[in-house]
Design a protein around this motif. Structure first.
Motif, PDB file in Angstrom:
ATOM      1  N   SER A  10      24.994  -9.436 -30.204  1.00 16.77           N
ATOM      2  CA  SER A  10      25.770 -10.768 -29.937  1.00 16.77           C
ATOM      3  C   SER A  10      26.763 -10.955 -31.214  1.00 16.77           C
ATOM      4  N   SER A  69      29.789  -8.842 -30.627  1.00 21.71           N
ATOM      5  CA  SER A  69      30.791  -9.197 -29.336  1.00 21.71           C
ATOM      6  C   SER A  69      31.553 -10.629 -29.718  1.00 21.71           C
ATOM      7  N   LYS A  70      30.967 -11.301 -30.736  1.00 18.76           N
ATOM      8  CA  LYS A  70      31.637 -12.610 -31.042  1.00 18.76           C
ATOM      9  C   LYS A  70      32.718 -12.272 -32.129  1.00 18.76           C
ATOM     10  N   PHE A 100      34.248  -9.575 -32.054  1.00 19.27           N
ATOM     11  CA  PHE A 100      35.317  -8.820 -31.325  1.00 19.27           C
ATOM     12  C   PHE A 100      36.251  -9.937 -30.506  1.00 19.27           C
ATOM     13  N   ASP A 101      35.458 -10.750 -30.172  1.00 22.66           N
ATOM     14  CA  ASP A 101      36.293 -11.795 -29.380  1.00 22.66           C
ATOM     15  C   ASP A 101      37.151 -12.877 -30.329  1.00 22.66           C
ATOM     16  N   ASP A 102      36.867 -13.008 -31.523  1.00 28.14           N
ATOM     17  CA  ASP A 102      37.450 -13.840 -32.555  1.00 28.14           C
ATOM     18  C   ASP A 102      38.757 -12.765 -33.000  1.00 28.14           C
ATOM     19  N   ASN A 103      38.459 -11.402 -32.867  1.00 25.86           N
ATOM     20  CA  ASN A 103      39.524 -10.801 -33.705  1.00 25.86           C
ATOM     21  C   ASN A 103      40.189  -9.722 -32.449  1.00 25.86           C
ATOM     22  N   ARG A 104      40.134  -9.908 -31.339  1.00 23.51           N
ATOM     23  CA  ARG A 104      40.730  -9.235 -30.264  1.00 23.51           C
ATOM     24  C   ARG A 104      42.207  -9.105 -30.485  1.00 23.51           C
ATOM     25  N   GLN A 141      39.270  -2.493 -23.528  1.00 23.57           N
ATOM     26  CA  GLN A 141      38.247  -2.702 -22.597  1.00 23.57           C
ATOM     27  C   GLN A 141      37.189  -1.642 -22.948  1.00 23.57           C
ATOM     28  N   TRP A 195      35.053  -3.058 -25.832  1.00 22.97           N
ATOM     29  CA  TRP A 195      34.229  -4.031 -25.421  1.00 22.97           C
ATOM     30  C   TRP A 195      32.976  -3.494 -24.792  1.00 22.97           C
ATOM     31  N   THR A 210      28.903  -4.016 -25.934  1.00 20.67           N
ATOM     32  CA  THR A 210      28.192  -4.940 -25.182  1.00 20.67           C
ATOM     33  C   THR A 210      26.955  -4.352 -24.427  1.00 20.67           C
TER      34      THR A 210
END
Lengths: 177, 329
Positions: free
Chosen positions: A6, A9-10, A12-16, A38, A41, A45
């Protein structure tokens, strides 16, 4: 394990946006970059990381890089096999063993041998450093320490080996086309 | 070479750009490149498309060097100084990524092309069968041999160097300069070898092919899927759907040294391998079965010890069941 996942993936989201920018620059194809992002990602996950990751963002960059390499390879292979199969003709079910000619395989073997001969000509020290770095996976820093030379000197040796192969590939291409 | 001609179309780029491209590869191969450098790498790539081109060229060279390097090392092994604490292989996923196998254009075409296509014939075969835990090496002819894992059954037609694989696992080694020295049939799929080393596992429902040298072409008429050295495919026999993964030669051939090596493999696949080697049945409770495993299992240990270890890795306990074992939370 769960936490890492997790956590990753956080990150990842923050640095997309950063990762997307990297992939776009890496592939020069924004649609492909989006697809690859994608893929990464999905990998983070669904995969499991064992052990902590020192620098999660660097880890994600690296995953993006390898995904891009894979995509590039598939593209290269696709081209290669299209050529291969169009040359092989469409009757390979009739004659089972002849459609991929042994000559082709021999040519590739021969090229490898000649590339090896080129690398053989490198000075001993360059060859040693190259093998330590590329095959034994010793870092430039460690090599610099054990050889008692600067890191940039190590790099110069390595650049030489890469140059030999680049030149070989280039000449080869010119010769064959 | 026709297969390479599209790659090196940028010979005119300045040396400086090629050097920078190589430098980025060197940095990535070094200890983990921090994110700040990745950002710098991004900026470098953004300067001009030539940078991407030079970088891709440098990658090709890097992959070729990965193929040629070991040969070079071998030639100079005696001269090499071997006392500088070379790090041992370390099975973390991160390291695996950095050891993803090379697919240089030279490498991809080097030794082998293996082809699957439908169609089979049925000449006279002799049957070979191994017991659980038995590993048997069989010479097929002077240039082709196979090593059968336990609980494997196959039919061999020596005259035509053709193997029908009924179940189990075997590694085939072909040392022939001539293509087509061996044919392996799995139902109506045929693998024709062009001089390589590859490992085949077949279950009732699936087929796994791992290539340790050369390349494999699956279904050349339609799907045209190329599998290169260091890759493995798992294919469902009913609809030929497949998943692919990367795998090291060590992991593929480890069973011959009485070891099983797993790198980020799903529990189900691991259990299948253990079942095949010990000839037992193992069920895993749902709560534990969605993990992936990295590690080495020694088949020299006894069955109970191995299964207890696996249970511990999964975070569960092993219990003896009527027919085999149960691993529960």
């Amino acid at each position: 394990m769960q936490q890492d996942k997790s956590g990753l993936s956080k990150v990842f989201d923050d640095n997309r946006a950063l990762l997307q920018r990297f992939l776009a620059a890496r592939t020069r194809d924004t649609a492909l970059a989006e697809d690859l992002l994608q893929d990464v990602w999905i990998k983070i996950t669904t995969g499991t990381q064992s052990g902590p990751i020192d620098n999660p963002l660097a880890y994600l960059y690296k995953m993006c890089e390898y995904t891009a390499r894979d995509a590039h390879r598939s593209e290269v292979r696709k081209l290669a096999r299209e050529t291969l199969w169009s040359e092989a003709g469409s009757d390979f079910s009739a004659e089972r063993s002849d459609h991929l000619t042994p000559e082709k395989i021999t040519i590739e073997r021969d090229q490898l041998k000649r590339a090896l001969t080129e690398l053989e000509k490198l000075p001993d020290k360059t060859r040693e450093i190259f093998i330590d770095f590329r095959i034994n996976q010793i870092t430039q820093k460690e090599i610099a320490r054990s050889q008692n030379i600067s890191i940039s000197a190590v790099e110069k040796h390595l650049q030489r080996a890469y140059r030999v192969i680049a030149k070989f590939r280039k000449n080869n291409d010119a010769g064959m086309d | 070479m026709a297969t390479e001609s599209h790659m090196n179309k940028n010979n005119a780029l300045p040396d400086r750009i090629h050097e920078e491209a190589v430098r980025w590869i060197l940095r990535q191969r070094d200890a983990d490149m921090p994110d700040s450098e990745w950002a710098a790498f991004t900026e470098w790539l953004e300067v001009t498309p030539d940078h991407m081109t030079a970088y891709n060229d440098a990658l090709e060279a890097d992959e070729d060097l990965g193929v040629i390097g070991p040969a070079l090392e071998q030639m100079h092994h005696d001269a090499a100084d071997d006392d500088d604490g070379i790090p041992d292989n370390d099975n973390t996923p991160f390291n695996l990524m950095s050891r993803w196998p090379a697919f240089g254009a030279v490498a991809a075409m080097l030794l082998a092309v293996v082809i699957f296509w439908p169609g089979t014939q049925s000449p006279k075969y002799a049957t070979f069968q191994t017991e659980y835990g038995e590993i048997r090496e069989v010479a097929i002819n002077s240039s082709v041999s196979m090593v059968m894992n336990g609980n494997t059954e196959l039919a061999l037609d020596r005259e035509n160097a053709t193997v029908q694989m009924l179940r189990g696992e075997a590694t085939y080694r072909v040392e022939s300069p001539k293509p087509g020295a061996l044919r392996v049939e799995i139902d109506d799929l045929t693998i024709v070898d062009y001089g390589t080393v590859f490992n085949v596992v077949r279950d009732k429902t699936m087929l796994r092919v791992a290539v340790t040298e050369g390349a494999v072409m699956i279904d050349p008429e339609q799907e045209k899927i190329l599998v290169s050295a260091g890759e493995q495919i798992d294919m469902q026999l009913k609809d030929l759907s497949l998943t692919r993964s990367t795998v090291s030669e060590d992991a593929v051939l480890a069973w011959q040294d009485q070891q099983l090596v797993f790198e980020d493999r799903p529990v189900k696949a691991v259990i299948r391998d253990i079942e095949r080697n010990f000839g037992t049945k193992i069920s895993v409770s749902n709560g534990l079965s969605n993990q992936k495993i990295t590690g080495v299992i020694s088949l020299a240990n006894d069955e109970a010890m191995v299964i207890n270890d696996v249970a511990a890795v999964l975070g569960g306990k092993a219990q003896k069941a009527e027919t085999g074992w149960r691993i529960v939370d």
